[in-house]
Design a protein around this motif. Structure first.
Motif, short mmCIF file in Angstrom:
data_model
loop_
_atom_site.label_atom_id
_atom_site.label_comp_id
_atom_site.label_asym_id
_atom_site.label_seq_id
_atom_site.Cartn_x
_atom_site.Cartn_y
_atom_site.Cartn_z
N LEU A 1 32.04 46.71 29.82
CA LEU A 1 31.28 46.70 28.57
C LEU A 1 30.24 47.81 28.63
N ILE A 2 30.18 48.62 27.58
CA ILE A 2 29.25 49.76 27.54
C ILE A 2 28.25 49.54 26.42
N PRO A 3 27.03 49.09 26.74
CA PRO A 3 26.02 48.91 25.69
C PRO A 3 25.50 50.25 25.19
N VAL A 4 25.44 50.38 23.87
CA VAL A 4 24.92 51.61 23.26
C VAL A 4 24.10 51.26 22.03
N ALA A 5 23.08 52.06 21.78
CA ALA A 5 22.34 51.92 20.53
C ALA A 5 23.21 52.40 19.37
N PRO A 6 22.92 51.95 18.14
CA PRO A 6 23.74 52.36 16.99
C PRO A 6 23.47 53.79 16.57
N SER A 7 23.89 54.71 17.42
CA SER A 7 23.67 56.13 17.18
C SER A 7 24.83 56.91 17.79
N ALA A 8 25.35 57.87 17.03
CA ALA A 8 26.44 58.68 17.57
C ALA A 8 26.00 59.42 18.83
N GLU B 1 26.80 57.97 39.72
CA GLU B 1 28.21 58.17 39.39
C GLU B 1 29.15 57.41 40.32
N LYS B 2 28.88 57.46 41.61
CA LYS B 2 29.77 56.79 42.56
C LYS B 2 29.69 55.27 42.43
N MET B 3 28.50 54.75 42.14
CA MET B 3 28.36 53.31 41.94
C MET B 3 29.12 52.88 40.69
N ALA B 4 29.03 53.68 39.64
CA ALA B 4 29.76 53.37 38.41
C ALA B 4 31.26 53.37 38.67
N TYR C 1 34.25 31.97 42.72
CA TYR C 1 33.72 32.01 41.36
C TYR C 1 34.82 32.30 40.33
N ASP C 2 34.61 31.76 39.13
CA ASP C 2 35.51 32.05 38.02
C ASP C 2 35.24 33.44 37.44
N PHE C 3 33.95 33.80 37.42
CA PHE C 3 33.54 35.08 36.84
C PHE C 3 32.51 35.75 37.73
N VAL C 4 32.61 37.08 37.83
CA VAL C 4 31.57 37.91 38.44
C VAL C 4 31.10 38.89 37.38
N ILE C 5 29.79 38.99 37.21
CA ILE C 5 29.23 39.92 36.24
C ILE C 5 28.38 40.95 36.97
N ILE C 6 28.74 42.22 36.83
CA ILE C 6 28.02 43.31 37.49
C ILE C 6 27.03 43.93 36.51
N ASP C 7 25.76 43.90 36.88
CA ASP C 7 24.74 44.62 36.12
C ASP C 7 24.69 46.03 36.68
N GLY C 8 25.21 46.99 35.91
CA GLY C 8 25.40 48.34 36.42
C GLY C 8 24.12 49.12 36.63
N ARG C 9 24.22 50.10 37.49
CA ARG C 9 23.10 50.96 37.84
C ARG C 9 23.17 52.27 37.05
N ILE D 1 33.47 41.32 35.23
CA ILE D 1 32.95 42.03 34.06
C ILE D 1 31.87 42.99 34.54
N ALA D 2 32.00 44.27 34.22
CA ALA D 2 30.99 45.26 34.60
C ALA D 2 30.31 45.77 33.33
N ILE D 3 28.99 45.77 33.34
CA ILE D 3 28.21 46.25 32.20
C ILE D 3 27.60 47.58 32.62
N LEU D 4 28.11 48.67 32.06
CA LEU D 4 27.82 50.00 32.59
C LEU D 4 27.36 50.96 31.50
N ASN D 5 26.44 51.81 31.87
CA ASN D 5 26.05 52.98 31.10
C ASN D 5 25.16 53.80 32.02
#
Length: 213
Positions: free
Chosen positions: A104-111, A90-93, A78-86, A5-9
Motif C-alpha cells: 500500500l502506497i499512501p499519497v496525498a491527493p496531488s499528482a 531503498e534497500k529496506m523498501a 500470525y494471520d497477518f503481518v503489517i510492515i510500517d515502511g521506512r 502487508i507493507a505500507i511504503l513510500n
C-alpha cells in the motif's frame, strides 16, 4: 497462511504509521492475529505502542536490510503481518516488497505526490517482472480535503504509474493525530466518520488479499 502487508513510500510524513496502526487494530478486531513490524530505526510505531500498549497489538522492530528473511522467521504464528515502511531507504523498501503479499502506497491527493512515489512504483514494477505480478499494489489517497475535485483528478496519475488507487479515501482529520499520540486508534475515539473510513479501507484490503490467494 500468513499475509504480509507493507505500507511504503520513500517520502516521510505521508501517514504510513497512522495507517498501519489503524488497519492493524481493525484486522485484529475481526478476529485475526496481527504482528506489527516497525522497520524504521526512529521507532514511531514502537513509540505508539509504548504510549498505551498499542491497542493490544504485538509490535516489534526489524530495521535491518535482512527484513524479508527476518519476517520469514517470525511470521508463522500470525494471520497477518503489517510492515510500517521506512522512508529514504531503498534497500529496506526492496526487502519489504520481497516480503509482501500486498503493498500500500499512501499519497496525498496531488499528482506531484503520485509522481514522487516513482522510486517505490519502479521497484515494484521490477519485482513484478520476476514474480508474475506480485505483490499486489495499490495507492491510498490520504489526508484529502472534503468537497475537492482533486481526488478524481489524480486517479489518472495513479493509473499512469501502473497501479490503481483504493476506492476508500482517508480524509484529513485531527482525530487521527490525537489518537496516535495517545497510543490509540480511531476505534477508541468512537469517531464515526474516521472509523467508517478505516473499516472500509480494511474491507478493501481483505478483499484484495482474498482474491490473490
Amino acid at each position: 497462511m500468513t499475509k504480509v502487508i507493507a505500507i511504503l513510500n520513500q517520502k516521510g510524513g505521508v501517514g504510513k504509521t497512522t495507517i498501519a496502526a489503524n488497519i492493524g487494530v481493525s484486522i485484529a478486531k475481526r478476529g485475526h492475529s496481527v504482528l506489527m513490524v516497525d522497520s524504521d530505526p526512529q521507532g514511531s510505531l514502537r513509540d505508539w505502542s509504548e504510549a498505551d500498549e498499542g491497542e493490544g497489538l504485538t509490535v516489534i522492530g526489524l530495521d535491518r536490510e535482512t527484513l524479508a528473511k527476518d519476517i520469514e522467521s517470525v511470521k508463522a504464528p500470525y494471520d497477518f503481518v503489517i510492515i510500517d515502511g521506512r522512508a529514504k531507504a531503498e534497500k529496506m523498501a526492496g526487502a519489504a516488497i520481497r516480503a509482501a503479499d500486498l503493498v500500500l502506497i499512501p499519497v496525498a491527493p496531488s499528482a506531484l505526490d503520485i509522481w514522487g512515489a516513482s522510486d517505490i512504483t519502479e521497484a515494484i514494477a521490477a519485482r513484478h517482472e520476476v514474480t508474475e505480478g506480485k505483490p499486489a499494489t495499490r495507492f491510498i489517497i490520504n489526508a484529502a480535503t472534503k468537497n475537492t475535485k482533486l481526488i478524481e483528478e489524480i486517479r489518472p496519475a495513479t493509473q499512469e504509474s501502473g497501479f490503481n488507487p483504493l476506492n476508500t479515501v482517508l480524509y484529513s482529520r485531527e482525530i487521527y493525530k490525537q489518537t496516535m499520540g495517545d497510543g490509540l486508534t480511531v476505534h477508541s475515539a468512537k469517531n464515526a466518520d474516521a472509523l467508517e473510513e478505516i473499516e472500509n479501507l480494511t474491507t478493501e484490503i481483505m478483499e484484495i488479499l482474498n482474491n490473490e490467494s
